[in-house]
Design a protein around this motif. Structure first.
Motif, PDB file in Angstrom:
ATOM      1  N   THR B 155     -27.207 -12.961  19.600  1.00  0.00           N
ATOM      2  CA  THR B 155     -27.554 -14.382  19.546  1.00  0.00           C
ATOM      3  C   THR B 155     -28.504 -14.780  20.670  1.00  0.00           C
ATOM      4  N   VAL B 156     -28.262 -14.237  21.880  1.00  0.00           N
ATOM      5  CA  VAL B 156     -28.987 -14.759  23.049  1.00  0.00           C
ATOM      6  C   VAL B 156     -30.110 -13.861  23.545  1.00  0.00           C
ATOM      7  N   GLU B 157     -30.150 -12.602  23.133  1.00  0.00           N
ATOM      8  CA  GLU B 157     -31.113 -11.663  23.736  1.00  0.00           C
ATOM      9  C   GLU B 157     -32.204 -11.309  22.710  1.00  0.00           C
ATOM     10  N   PRO B 158     -33.377 -11.946  22.844  1.00  0.00           N
ATOM     11  CA  PRO B 158     -34.412 -11.740  21.817  1.00  0.00           C
ATOM     12  C   PRO B 158     -35.001 -10.337  21.812  1.00  0.00           C
ATOM     13  N   ARG B 159     -34.794  -9.555  22.902  1.00  0.00           N
ATOM     14  CA  ARG B 159     -35.349  -8.202  22.886  1.00  0.00           C
ATOM     15  C   ARG B 159     -34.561  -7.263  21.986  1.00  0.00           C
ATOM     16  N   ILE B 160     -33.337  -7.651  21.603  1.00  0.00           N
ATOM     17  CA  ILE B 160     -32.545  -6.838  20.674  1.00  0.00           C
ATOM     18  C   ILE B 160     -32.934  -7.223  19.246  1.00  0.00           C
ATOM     19  N   THR B 161     -33.488  -6.256  18.504  1.00  0.00           N
ATOM     20  CA  THR B 161     -34.064  -6.577  17.196  1.00  0.00           C
ATOM     21  C   THR B 161     -33.239  -6.041  16.026  1.00  0.00           C
ATOM     22  N   ALA B 162     -32.197  -5.287  16.300  1.00  0.00           N
ATOM     23  CA  ALA B 162     -31.319  -4.792  15.235  1.00  0.00           C
ATOM     24  C   ALA B 162     -30.000  -4.382  15.878  1.00  0.00           C
ATOM     25  N   ALA B 163     -28.897  -4.583  15.158  1.00  0.00           N
ATOM     26  CA  ALA B 163     -27.601  -4.227  15.736  1.00  0.00           C
ATOM     27  C   ALA B 163     -26.705  -3.554  14.705  1.00  0.00           C
ATOM     28  N   GLY B 164     -26.054  -2.478  15.146  1.00  0.00           N
ATOM     29  CA  GLY B 164     -25.013  -1.821  14.353  1.00  0.00           C
ATOM     30  C   GLY B 164     -23.674  -2.147  14.992  1.00  0.00           C
ATOM     31  N   LEU B 165     -22.809  -2.837  14.281  1.00  0.00           N
ATOM     32  CA  LEU B 165     -21.555  -3.324  14.862  1.00  0.00           C
ATOM     33  C   LEU B 165     -20.362  -2.642  14.214  1.00  0.00           C
ATOM     34  N   ILE B 175     -16.718 -17.151  18.550  1.00  0.00           N
ATOM     35  CA  ILE B 175     -17.668 -16.074  18.246  1.00  0.00           C
ATOM     36  C   ILE B 175     -18.018 -16.079  16.755  1.00  0.00           C
ATOM     37  N   LEU B 176     -17.016 -16.382  15.926  1.00  0.00           N
ATOM     38  CA  LEU B 176     -17.256 -16.505  14.481  1.00  0.00           C
ATOM     39  C   LEU B 176     -18.318 -17.579  14.220  1.00  0.00           C
ATOM     40  N   GLU B 177     -18.251 -18.663  14.976  1.00  0.00           N
ATOM     41  CA  GLU B 177     -19.265 -19.717  14.822  1.00  0.00           C
ATOM     42  C   GLU B 177     -20.630 -19.235  15.294  1.00  0.00           C
ATOM     43  N   GLU B 178     -20.656 -18.507  16.419  1.00  0.00           N
ATOM     44  CA  GLU B 178     -21.929 -17.971  16.933  1.00  0.00           C
ATOM     45  C   GLU B 178     -22.574 -17.019  15.934  1.00  0.00           C
ATOM     46  N   ALA B 179     -21.730 -16.325  15.158  1.00  0.00           N
ATOM     47  CA  ALA B 179     -22.260 -15.341  14.211  1.00  0.00           C
ATOM     48  C   ALA B 179     -23.239 -15.983  13.230  1.00  0.00           C
ATOM     49  N   ARG B 180     -23.015 -17.269  12.937  1.00  0.00           N
ATOM     50  CA  ARG B 180     -23.918 -17.960  12.006  1.00  0.00           C
ATOM     51  C   ARG B 180     -25.335 -18.053  12.552  1.00  0.00           C
ATOM     52  N   LEU B 181     -25.487 -17.947  13.885  1.00  0.00           N
ATOM     53  CA  LEU B 181     -26.808 -18.069  14.519  1.00  0.00           C
ATOM     54  C   LEU B 181     -27.552 -16.735  14.568  1.00  0.00           C
ATOM     55  N   VAL B 182     -26.860 -15.651  14.254  1.00  0.00           N
ATOM     56  CA  VAL B 182     -27.497 -14.330  14.314  1.00  0.00           C
ATOM     57  C   VAL B 182     -28.452 -14.179  13.130  1.00  0.00           C
ATOM     58  N   THR B 183     -29.660 -13.718  13.402  1.00  0.00           N
ATOM     59  CA  THR B 183     -30.638 -13.567  12.310  1.00  0.00           C
ATOM     60  C   THR B 183     -31.230 -12.159  12.237  1.00  0.00           C
ATOM     61  N   ILE B 184     -30.943 -11.297  13.222  1.00  0.00           N
ATOM     62  CA  ILE B 184     -31.525  -9.949  13.197  1.00  0.00           C
ATOM     63  C   ILE B 184     -30.811  -9.083  12.147  1.00  0.00           C
ATOM     64  N   PRO B 185     -31.471  -8.024  11.671  1.00  0.00           N
ATOM     65  CA  PRO B 185     -30.824  -7.106  10.735  1.00  0.00           C
ATOM     66  C   PRO B 185     -29.558  -6.500  11.333  1.00  0.00           C
ATOM     67  N   LEU B 186     -28.501  -6.451  10.515  1.00  0.00           N
ATOM     68  CA  LEU B 186     -27.191  -5.976  10.976  1.00  0.00           C
ATOM     69  C   LEU B 186     -26.672  -4.875  10.065  1.00  0.00           C
ATOM     70  N   HIS B 187     -26.019  -3.908  10.686  1.00  0.00           N
ATOM     71  CA  HIS B 187     -25.339  -2.835   9.953  1.00  0.00           C
ATOM     72  C   HIS B 187     -23.905  -2.816  10.475  1.00  0.00           C
ATOM     73  N   VAL B 188     -22.947  -3.255   9.655  1.00  0.00           N
ATOM     74  CA  VAL B 188     -21.574  -3.434  10.117  1.00  0.00           C
ATOM     75  C   VAL B 188     -20.672  -2.356   9.505  1.00  0.00           C
ATOM     76  N   LEU B 189     -19.999  -1.615  10.363  1.00  0.00           N
ATOM     77  CA  LEU B 189     -19.050  -0.598   9.910  1.00  0.00           C
ATOM     78  C   LEU B 189     -17.638  -1.153   9.946  1.00  0.00           C
ATOM     79  N   LEU B 190     -16.883  -0.872   8.896  1.00  0.00           N
ATOM     80  CA  LEU B 190     -15.485  -1.303   8.832  1.00  0.00           C
ATOM     81  C   LEU B 190     -14.642  -0.123   8.347  1.00  0.00           C
ATOM     82  N   GLN B 191     -13.604   0.238   9.099  1.00  0.00           N
ATOM     83  CA  GLN B 191     -12.652   1.239   8.606  1.00  0.00           C
ATOM     84  C   GLN B 191     -11.615   0.494   7.767  1.00  0.00           C
ATOM     85  N   TRP B 192     -11.724   0.669   6.450  1.00  0.00           N
ATOM     86  CA  TRP B 192     -10.944  -0.122   5.492  1.00  0.00           C
ATOM     87  C   TRP B 192      -9.446   0.039   5.703  1.00  0.00           C
TER      88      TRP B 192
END
Lengths: 243, 243
Positions: B155-165, B175-192
């Motif tokens: 959300t705050v660091e413009p030099r980060i252009t992609a995130a794998g979470l 933080i859930l509210e902040e997530a709405r402000l994220v606009t960079i490409p995201l790759h989210v892993l979830l162990q089901w």
């Protein structure tokens, strides 16, 4: 199984139309080599003529990884005899959606179950014919199309050893129960922002699958906007399991 | 930023320890070439000494794709000064989990928010130092670790252009509210099938992200059993966006 067209060579893929009894189908094989190819059955929502360009594109991707691909027309679709009761259920579904009503389980059962009952033996018969060809051998994967047909095929057809499914259609409760019996590796695609898709039902189905190896890949882009990289991930899945 | 160890060459990767003020960190760079490398910041749950082998393995994968990788110790972890209030919240969390109670939002806030508040400026300072090195340049990706730190950084660091979470920890409502402000490409892993993970909260967070390009990859294998192919898909994500 009878071929009804001359082989057409297109981008390194040989395309041939066939008839399985009265059911039209299409077979794509990689350019002839000495080794027979594994096979991916290409599911679709029905209407081969309309779907042919997209199916051919998927078949070319499969051929690039060394796989043959084949499909047959769905019951009631294209030039095949209409399924009057299914069409009536489809009309009921449309009315419910247009009225903004909750879609009744009964409508989903009447729409999907007869299709599954009729289609699955047809795909298995197609598999008999396809696997008797010298240019094809196992293992066999199933990819896309009406997800309930994929679930039933994965449950009853032991020659299918991996399936890539597209979570985007209505799912009868009975199919959700059958999903618990599926044990083959699964790669499930979900368009997260597909407004015509019941996301919660798709997640519930994914959870129900009994497979020790199952992956859910959710992406953005709406119903028809599956990103290219999702296709690459699915191709890697089939290469891991059929390659 | 001061290097505190000689460069060690291991499997084609140069590893160096550093100090950023009092904060220990590790930098991995691909074997020297003439072109500076893009950078992936490697998140982790805290405890660099314990995490070093796994971090080094991730760094080697990144180096194989031409990326440098770096990490710093989290506040309160390893040899860094304890965060008494966070430790108290962690004890409250453990008590609630052992008693089988619902974990109160207040506990999650006290556990996670101070960590985010302190860690994020530190990672940004590390980025200043790392990007001033001749062997590194942008673009920068962030990978894994405490997901709330990843969300705030995105959300705050413009030099980060992609995130794998990695969806596997408790998430404060803020933080859930902040997530709405994220606009960079995201790759989210979830162990089901990760029993220590609130799957519904993870799906809610994925849904909240504002990014037009976001993918959720859910796999089986329990908390620590992320399959190897999930790593390959994540690597393909970073190659698409930083390569």
């Amino acid at each position: 199984m009878q071929f009804t067209s001359e082989p057409r060579l297109n981008d390194g893929v040989v395309e041939r139309d066939f008839l399985l009894g009265e059911i039209p189908g299409i077979l794509w094989t990689p350019e002839p080599t000495s080794t027979p190819a594994p096979l991916i059955l290409l599911g679709h929502p029905g209407g081969l003529a309309r779907m042919r360009p997209r199916l051919a594109a998927r078949a070319r991707l499969a051929a690039a990884d060394g796989f043959a691909a084949a499909t047959i027309e769905l019951p009631g679709a294209g030039d095949r005899p209409k399924l009057t009761a299914v069409d009536a259920a489809r009309a009921d579904l449309r009315r419910a959606l247009e009225a903004g009503e909750r879609v009744d389980d009964d409508i989903i059962d009447r729409l999907v179950l007869p299709l599954v009952e009729q289609a699955v033996p047809e795909w298995r018969a197609a598999l008999d014919g396809l696997l008797s060809l010298p240019e094809i051998e196992g293992p066999v994967g199933y990819s896309g199309g009406v997800i309930s047909i994929g679930v039933r095929l994965a449950t009853v057809e032991p020659r299918i050893t991996a399936a890539g499914l597209f979570a985007g259609s209505f799912i009868p409760r009975a199919i959700l129960e059958e999903a618990r019996l599926v044990t083959i590796p699964l790669h499930v695609l979900l368009q997260w922002d597909d407004e015509g898709n019941d996301r919660q039902a798709a997640l519930e189905l994914f959870d129900a699958f009994g497979s020790p190896e199952k992956s859910l890949h959710a992406n953005m882009g709406g119903h028809t906007g599956v990103p290219a990289y999702a296709g690459e991930d699915a191709a890697a899945f089939f290469t891991r399991h059929l390659g």
